[in-house]
Design a protein around this motif. Structure first.
Motif, mmCIF file in Angstrom:
data_model
loop_
_atom_site.group_PDB
_atom_site.id
_atom_site.type_symbol
_atom_site.label_atom_id
_atom_site.label_comp_id
_atom_site.label_asym_id
_atom_site.label_seq_id
_atom_site.Cartn_x
_atom_site.Cartn_y
_atom_site.Cartn_z
ATOM 1 N N THR A 1 0.821 -1.214 0.000
ATOM 2 C CA THR A 1 0.000 0.000 0.000
ATOM 3 C C THR A 1 0.856 1.265 0.000
ATOM 4 O O THR A 1 0.453 2.278 -0.577
ATOM 5 C CB THR A 1 -0.950 0.022 1.206
ATOM 6 N N LEU B 1 0.311 4.303 -2.616
ATOM 7 C CA LEU B 1 0.044 5.678 -2.169
ATOM 8 C C LEU B 1 1.068 6.656 -2.746
ATOM 9 O O LEU B 1 0.717 7.753 -3.208
ATOM 10 C CB LEU B 1 0.045 5.714 -0.635
ATOM 11 N N GLY C 1 -8.275 -3.660 0.718
ATOM 12 C CA GLY C 1 -7.220 -3.137 1.584
ATOM 13 C C GLY C 1 -6.468 -1.970 0.950
ATOM 14 O O GLY C 1 -6.170 -0.962 1.603
ATOM 15 N N TYR C 2 -6.168 -2.099 -0.335
ATOM 16 C CA TYR C 2 -5.513 -0.997 -1.043
ATOM 17 C C TYR C 2 -6.419 0.234 -1.086
ATOM 18 O O TYR C 2 -5.980 1.364 -0.847
ATOM 19 C CB TYR C 2 -5.151 -1.409 -2.478
ATOM 20 N N ALA D 1 -6.578 1.986 2.270
ATOM 21 C CA ALA D 1 -5.345 2.708 2.612
ATOM 22 C C ALA D 1 -5.259 4.020 1.846
ATOM 23 O O ALA D 1 -4.875 5.065 2.401
ATOM 24 C CB ALA D 1 -4.130 1.831 2.310
#
Lengths: 389, 389
Positions: free
Chosen positions: B163, B167, B213-214, B217
C-alpha cells in the motif's frame, strides 16, 4: 461495420531504415541480415554440392523479399502450404511454386487452377477425388498443373500408405491431359526435431529407404518420378546424401528457432550448422516485484507450441535469465537457478528473444525489421501472414 | 522489396453475405450472432443489476464492430492492452478507452498522449519513472490522461505489491496537472481459470479483500479511488457482488473458448453462464489413413497455449471425435477411445472447432465471418489484429 473516418489515425511503423537497432519499437520481429545471408548461402552451397535442387519452404517466412533472396541464390522456386499463401509470392514475381499439400474443395482447386496462368504450379494429392477435382478445375480455367503423389514415410499425417495406392493415383493423373504426373512428395516432419544427431540420421535413413521403395515401385510400373521432394532443416544434411531426393524443401534454416537450436549437430567441417538470425525485440515494462521483471511480449508476439523463447544476450542463449511464462501480452522473466535478482534487467531495458517456433511466430507479424550491424536496414512486409486458406 | 505488380492478384474473401454457412472457405473464424448477442446481453444485464460499470476488454476480440455492439448495449467504453491496439477503436468512434497495462518507453507514452486528442484515455502505472514519462508526454502533446495505479492482488505479474508504494504513486500522479489519479486496477488473471466454482469463488474473495485493503489505505490518506477496475470472465460473477469493484473488464465472455468452457459454473437461476459463439470452420483435407483424418487448420489457425480445440457437433462438444495434434497447417482428428473409425468424417466434410484460447486465436485472423442461423451475415474486419506494440 464502423463508419470509416475520413482521416483515420495511422499505426506507426516499428522502425525507420537507418535508425539504431536499439530504437526499434517493441515487440518487433528482427532479422539479422549478416546471419540470414550466411544461412541462405550455406544451404544453397550444400544443395549445389549434392546436385539436388533447393526449393525452400515459404510457410516459414511468408515474406516475398526472403523468397527473392532465395531464388537469387539459386533456389529453383519455393514451396507454399496453402493456395492463398502463394498469391503474394506470385505478385512478387516468383514463377515456380509447389503447394506441398493437398487442397480441399472445388473452390480451392479453382483458385489454384486460375493462379496457374501466372506461375508454374504443382500440388500434392493422396486421394482419387482430389485428382478429379483438379482435372475439372484446370479444364474450366484452361490451365495446367503438375501433380505429385504424397506418400507417408512415417509422419502419419497426409499421404498414401502403400505403393499400390501411389501407383493408382499416378496412373489416374496421367489420364488427364492438363495434369502432369511429376513424382512424389515424401516429407517426415516429426523426425526433424529428434534431438540426437544419430537418431535423426537413422530416422532419415529409414524415411529415405521407404521413399526409395515407392520410387522403385512406380518406376517399375513405368511411372517416372522426375521429382522426389521432401526434407526439412533437421534432416537435409542426410537427405542430400541419400541419393533419393531430387529436391529439398527446408524452411526454418533461414531463421533457426529455439526448437531447431536444440537439435544436436555433428562435429567436423562437413557439419551443416545454421545460426540464429531471427529475434523478437522486447522491452522491460514492469519491475514492481523484486523477484521478476515483465516483458511487453507474450502469446500474441510469439508461438509457444514448441516451447518458450530463449533470452539472447551477448550473442548466445542467456545463462542467467529465463523467460518463464507467457501471458497474452506479458512475458515473465526471472533469474535462472543459482543467480540472484541482480541479473534482472532494469525498467525500459531492451531484451532480445529467440522464439521457440519460427513459422507460427512469423505468422503473427506484418513486418520484419531487418538490421545490419547496429542499424535498421529495411522493413520487409510479411505479405503472406494469415493466408492459411 | 519486390516490385509491386500493377494489377496484383487479390486474396479472395472467406465468404459472401447471404451465402449458406457451409460454403464459407476454410479455415475461417465464424461468429454465431444469436449466441454472441445473448452473451453480450447477459453480461450487460448482470453489470447493470449490480450497479457496476462494464468496460469489456477488446484484447479478446480486436474488432471495432464488436466494441460498438458492446457500447451500444451500455458498456462505458473498452479496455485495450496496448497503445497501438487502441487506434482502430478510436477510428471507429469509441471515445473512452482504458489501457489496462503499463506502457514502456517515451515513444509509446508520446503516442498515447497524442491519441488523447481523440478519446478519453486512461493508463496504468506501477513505477515512478512511468508517471514522469507520461507527464512529459502529455506536456508535449498538450493533452490529459487519467492514470490508475496497478496493484498486484495475487497474479504475480505487474502491479505494486504494498500500500505504501500505491500511495506514493497516487500522490506523484496528483502532482502533475495534466494527469488525473483515477483509482486502481486490480486484476488477477490466474484465478479466472480455476476449474472448480468454489475455488474461483474463494480466490475471488481473497483478491477482493486485498483490493479493498488498497482502496482503504488510499482513501484513508485522502486519495479517492473513483475507479476500481478488474475482473475477467471467470470471476465477474463474484466481482460484481464484492462491493469493491466499480468496473469490470471481462473479454472472453463474448466468445467462450474451450478453456473457459472447462470452468464449472454454479447451478440455479443466478448462475452466470455464457455460451460458445466462436468457431473455426475447417475441412477434412486428407483421409488416406484408416485411423485418422486430417483437417486444414493447425497452429496458424488457432492458439494452442491453453489446450487443443474441441470438435463441435450438434451444438455440443463431440463425444466421439478428438482433435489430437496440431501441426502448422494440419490438424489430426481421431476417434475418441471406445469409438470405431466409422465416426471419422469423409474427405471434404466440414468440421467446426471451438478454439482452446480465444484471444490469441482472434489475433491470427483478419476477418470474422458472422452467421445468423444458416446464412452468412457479414464480414467483420479484425482491425486490431497484430497490434501488439
Amino acid at each position: 461495420m464502423p463508419t470509416p473516418d475520413a482521416n483515420p489515425l495511422a499505426i506507426p511503423a516499428p522502425a525507420r531504415p537507418g535508425q539504431p537497432r536499439d530504437q526499434i519499437d517493441t515487440p518487433s520481429l528482427v532479422l539479422d541480415m549478416a546471419v540470414f545471408e550466411r544461412n541462405l548461402d550455406r544451404m544453397q552451397a550444400a544443395a549445389r554440392a549434392a546436385g539436388v535442387a533447393l526449393r525452400p519452404h515459404a510457410k516459414a517466412h511468408k515474406c516475398p523479399d526472403i523468397a527473392l533472396a532465395q531464388t537469387a541464390r539459386g533456389a529453383v522456386g519455393i514451396c507454399c502450404q496453402k493456395v492463398t499463401e502463394a498469391i503474394p509470392f506470385i505478385n512478387a514475381g516468383i514463377t515456380d511454386i509447389h503447394i506441398s499439400n493437398e487442397v480441399a474443395g472445388a473452390g480451392k482447386a479453382a483458385l489454384l487452377a486460375s493462379l496457374a496462368r501466372h506461375a508454374r504450379l504443382s500440388v500434392c494429392v493422396d486421394a482419387a477425388e482430389q485428382v478429379e477435382e483438379l482435372a475439372r478445375a484446370v479444364g474450366h480455367a484452361d490451365t495446367r498443373l503438375d501433380v505429385l503423389v504424397e506418400v507417408d514415410i512415417g509422419q502419419q499425417r497426409c499421404g498414401v500408405t502403400d505403393t499400390g495406392a501411389a501407383l493408382c493415383l499416378a496412373e489416374q493423373i496421367t489420364r488427364h491431359d492438363r495434369l502432369s504426373f511429376r513424382g512424389l512428395q515424401a516429407y517426415h516432419g516429426g523426425m526433424q526435431h529428434l534431438r540426437g544427431h544419430a537418431a535423426r540420421r537413422d530416422a532419415a535413413a529409414q524415411a529415405a529407404a521407404r521413399t526409395a521403395g515407392y520410387v522403385a515401385a512406380l518406376e517399375a510400373a513405368g511411372m517416372h518420378c522426375a521429382v522426389v521432394t521432401g526434407g526439412g532443416t533437421g534432416s537435409v544434411e542426410f537427405d542430400l546424401r541419400s541419393g533419393v531426393y531430387t529436391e529439398i524443401q527446408p524452411g526454418s534454416y533461414v531463421f533457426m528457432d529455439a526448437d531447431y537450436g536444440s537439435n544436436e549437430t555433428a562435429g567436423g567441417p562437413a557439419a551443416m550448422r545454421f545460426e540464429h538470425a531471427l529475434f523478437i525485440a522486447t522491452t522491460v515494462m514492469s519491475t514492481a516485484s523484486a523477484s521478476r521483471v515483465v516483458l511487453d511480449a507474450g502469446l500474441k508476439s510469439m508461438a509457444v507450441d514448441s516451447g518458450l523463447p530463449w533470452i539472447w544476450q551477448d550473442g548466445k542463449r542467456s545463462a542467467t535469465l529465463g523467460y518463464m511464462a507467457a501471458n497474452d501480452e506479458h512475458g515473465i522473466v526471472q533469474p535462472l537457478p543459482g543467480n540472484s535478482r541482480s541479473v534482472l534487467p532494469p525498467l525500459g531495458a531492451g531484451v532480445l528473444l529467440v522464439p521457440g517456433h519460427c513459422d507460427p511466430t512469423l505468422n503473427l507479424y506484418d513486418t520484419l525489421v531487418t538490421v545490419r550491424g547496429e542499424a535498421v536496414e529495411a522493413l520487409w512486409p510479411i505479405l503472406a501472414r494469415g493466408l492459411s486458406r
